[in-house]
Design a protein around this motif. Structure first.
Motif, PDB file in Angstrom:
ATOM      1  N   VAL A 108      14.637  -8.489 -14.088  1.00  0.00           N
ATOM      2  CA  VAL A 108      13.822  -9.161 -13.080  1.00  0.00           C
ATOM      3  C   VAL A 108      14.442  -8.845 -11.729  1.00  0.00           C
ATOM      4  CG1 VAL A 108      13.047 -11.386 -12.188  1.00  0.00           C
ATOM      5  CG2 VAL A 108      13.198 -11.031 -14.646  1.00  0.00           C
ATOM      6  N   GLY A 109      13.651  -8.276 -10.835  1.00  0.00           N
ATOM      7  CA  GLY A 109      14.142  -7.930  -9.513  1.00  0.00           C
ATOM      8  C   GLY A 109      13.526  -6.639  -9.057  1.00  0.00           C
ATOM      9  N   CYS A 110      14.124  -6.032  -8.059  1.00  0.00           N
ATOM     10  CA  CYS A 110      13.648  -4.744  -7.577  1.00  0.00           C
ATOM     11  C   CYS A 110      14.816  -3.767  -7.564  1.00  0.00           C
ATOM     12  CB  CYS A 110      13.026  -4.888  -6.189  1.00  0.00           C
ATOM     13  SG  CYS A 110      14.165  -5.445  -4.935  1.00  0.00           S
ATOM     14  N   CYS A 111      14.503  -2.506  -7.502  1.00  0.00           N
ATOM     15  CA  CYS A 111      15.517  -1.440  -7.453  1.00  0.00           C
ATOM     16  C   CYS A 111      16.455  -1.531  -8.654  1.00  0.00           C
ATOM     17  CB  CYS A 111      16.302  -1.481  -6.160  1.00  0.00           C
ATOM     18  SG  CYS A 111      15.296  -1.373  -4.685  1.00  0.00           S
ATOM     19  N   GLU A 112      15.878  -1.480  -9.843  1.00  0.00           N
ATOM     20  CA  GLU A 112      16.684  -1.573 -11.068  1.00  0.00           C
ATOM     21  C   GLU A 112      17.780  -0.524 -11.048  1.00  0.00           C
ATOM     22  OE1 GLU A 112      16.014  -1.428 -15.872  1.00  0.00           O
ATOM     23  OE2 GLU A 112      14.306  -1.436 -14.566  1.00  0.00           O
ATOM     24  N   TYR A 169      20.089  -2.445  -9.467  1.00  0.00           N
ATOM     25  CA  TYR A 169      20.923  -2.920  -8.366  1.00  0.00           C
ATOM     26  C   TYR A 169      20.558  -4.311  -7.846  1.00  0.00           C
ATOM     27  CZ  TYR A 169      22.258   1.936  -8.457  1.00  0.00           C
ATOM     28  OH  TYR A 169      22.694   3.155  -8.872  1.00  0.00           O
ATOM     29  N   LEU A 170      19.298  -4.583  -7.578  1.00  0.00           N
ATOM     30  CA  LEU A 170      18.901  -5.858  -6.989  1.00  0.00           C
ATOM     31  C   LEU A 170      18.082  -6.665  -7.982  1.00  0.00           C
ATOM     32  CD1 LEU A 170      17.877  -4.656  -3.430  1.00  0.00           C
ATOM     33  CD2 LEU A 170      19.985  -5.792  -4.095  1.00  0.00           C
ATOM     34  N   GLY A 171      18.751  -7.392  -8.824  1.00  0.00           N
ATOM     35  CA  GLY A 171      18.057  -8.207  -9.799  1.00  0.00           C
ATOM     36  C   GLY A 171      19.011  -8.645 -10.894  1.00  0.00           C
ATOM     37  N   TRP A 172      18.439  -9.184 -11.984  1.00  0.00           N
ATOM     38  CA  TRP A 172      19.267  -9.702 -13.062  1.00  0.00           C
ATOM     39  C   TRP A 172      18.588  -9.502 -14.401  1.00  0.00           C
ATOM     40  CZ3 TRP A 172      24.087 -10.787 -13.751  1.00  0.00           C
ATOM     41  CH2 TRP A 172      24.494 -11.496 -14.881  1.00  0.00           C
ATOM     42  N   GLN A 173      19.385  -9.137 -15.385  1.00  0.00           N
ATOM     43  CA  GLN A 173      18.989  -9.132 -16.783  1.00  0.00           C
ATOM     44  C   GLN A 173      20.136  -9.761 -17.552  1.00  0.00           C
ATOM     45  OE1 GLN A 173      18.262  -5.307 -18.480  1.00  0.00           O
ATOM     46  NE2 GLN A 173      17.491  -6.132 -20.393  1.00  0.00           N
ATOM     47  N   GLY A 174      19.803 -10.537 -18.569  1.00  0.00           N
ATOM     48  CA  GLY A 174      20.850 -11.180 -19.348  1.00  0.00           C
ATOM     49  C   GLY A 174      21.866 -10.172 -19.865  1.00  0.00           C
ATOM     50  N   ILE A 175      23.102 -10.581 -19.972  1.00  0.00           N
ATOM     51  CA  ILE A 175      24.175  -9.670 -20.380  1.00  0.00           C
ATOM     52  C   ILE A 175      23.964  -9.181 -21.805  1.00  0.00           C
ATOM     53  CG2 ILE A 175      26.661  -9.521 -20.808  1.00  0.00           C
ATOM     54  CD1 ILE A 175      26.983 -11.548 -18.496  1.00  0.00           C
ATOM     55  N   VAL A 176      23.589 -10.070 -22.712  1.00  0.00           N
ATOM     56  CA  VAL A 176      23.391  -9.672 -24.106  1.00  0.00           C
ATOM     57  C   VAL A 176      22.196  -8.727 -24.241  1.00  0.00           C
ATOM     58  CG1 VAL A 176      22.879 -10.526 -26.426  1.00  0.00           C
ATOM     59  CG2 VAL A 176      24.573 -11.693 -25.016  1.00  0.00           C
ATOM     60  N   PRO A 177      21.012  -9.010 -23.669  1.00  0.00           N
ATOM     61  CA  PRO A 177      19.914  -8.052 -23.780  1.00  0.00           C
ATOM     62  C   PRO A 177      20.221  -6.718 -23.112  1.00  0.00           C
ATOM     63  CG  PRO A 177      19.059 -10.181 -23.132  1.00  0.00           C
ATOM     64  CD  PRO A 177      20.545 -10.270 -23.086  1.00  0.00           C
ATOM     65  N   ARG A 178      20.966  -6.729 -22.035  1.00  0.00           N
ATOM     66  CA  ARG A 178      21.279  -5.484 -21.343  1.00  0.00           C
ATOM     67  C   ARG A 178      22.200  -4.590 -22.179  1.00  0.00           C
ATOM     68  NH1 ARG A 178      21.096  -4.981 -15.619  1.00  0.00           N
ATOM     69  NH2 ARG A 178      21.521  -2.829 -15.135  1.00  0.00           N
ATOM     70  N   ARG A 179      23.103  -5.209 -22.940  1.00  0.00           N
ATOM     71  CA  ARG A 179      24.048  -4.450 -23.755  1.00  0.00           C
ATOM     72  C   ARG A 179      23.639  -4.400 -25.229  1.00  0.00           C
ATOM     73  NH1 ARG A 179      27.480  -2.325 -20.020  1.00  0.00           N
ATOM     74  NH2 ARG A 179      28.054  -3.876 -18.480  1.00  0.00           N
ATOM     75  N   ALA A 180      22.385  -4.674 -25.537  1.00  0.00           N
ATOM     76  CA  ALA A 180      21.942  -4.715 -26.937  1.00  0.00           C
ATOM     77  C   ALA A 180      22.107  -3.358 -27.617  1.00  0.00           C
ATOM     78  CB  ALA A 180      20.481  -5.150 -27.003  1.00  0.00           C
ATOM     79  N   HIS A 181      21.925  -2.284 -26.892  1.00  0.00           N
ATOM     80  CA  HIS A 181      22.065  -0.958 -27.508  1.00  0.00           C
ATOM     81  C   HIS A 181      23.504  -0.674 -27.905  1.00  0.00           C
ATOM     82  CE1 HIS A 181      23.018  -0.287 -23.274  1.00  0.00           C
ATOM     83  NE2 HIS A 181      23.684   0.806 -23.659  1.00  0.00           N
TER      84      HIS A 181
END
Length: 82
Positions: A62-66, A68-80
């Motif tokens: 959620v945010g802009c300029c993925e 850099y400017l926004g947030w995603q949960g730590i666990v979903p971001r590192r799921a891979h």
């Protein structure tokens, strides 16, 4: 705002009134010291709850300029990786 009003009325040592109620200064002092652990417990509970929320939500960025400017949960971001 409410907590600031309560704090001002309790920490004010000009008279022996809390709002419109008359009380002895020893009760005001007792309330001062009893409120410290209560406020600490509430803040700690909120802090831990917020940390858990930030670990798991939001699932998508959620945010802009993925990324850099926004947030995603730590666990979903590192799921891979997990």
């Amino acid at each position: 705002v409410v907590s600031l009003a309560i704090a001002y009325s309790v920490w004010d040592d000009r008279d022996d009134h809390v709002w419109f109620l008359r009380c002895q200064s020893k009760w005001k002092n007792l309330f001062k010291y009893v409120s410290i652990p209560l406020v600490s417990i509430i803040f700690t509970w909120w802090h831990v709850w917020l940390g858990i929320q930030m670990c798991f939500y939001p699932v998508n960025f959620v945010g802009c300029c993925e990324p850099y400017l926004g947030w995603q949960g730590i666990v979903p971001r590192r799921a891979h990786i997990m």
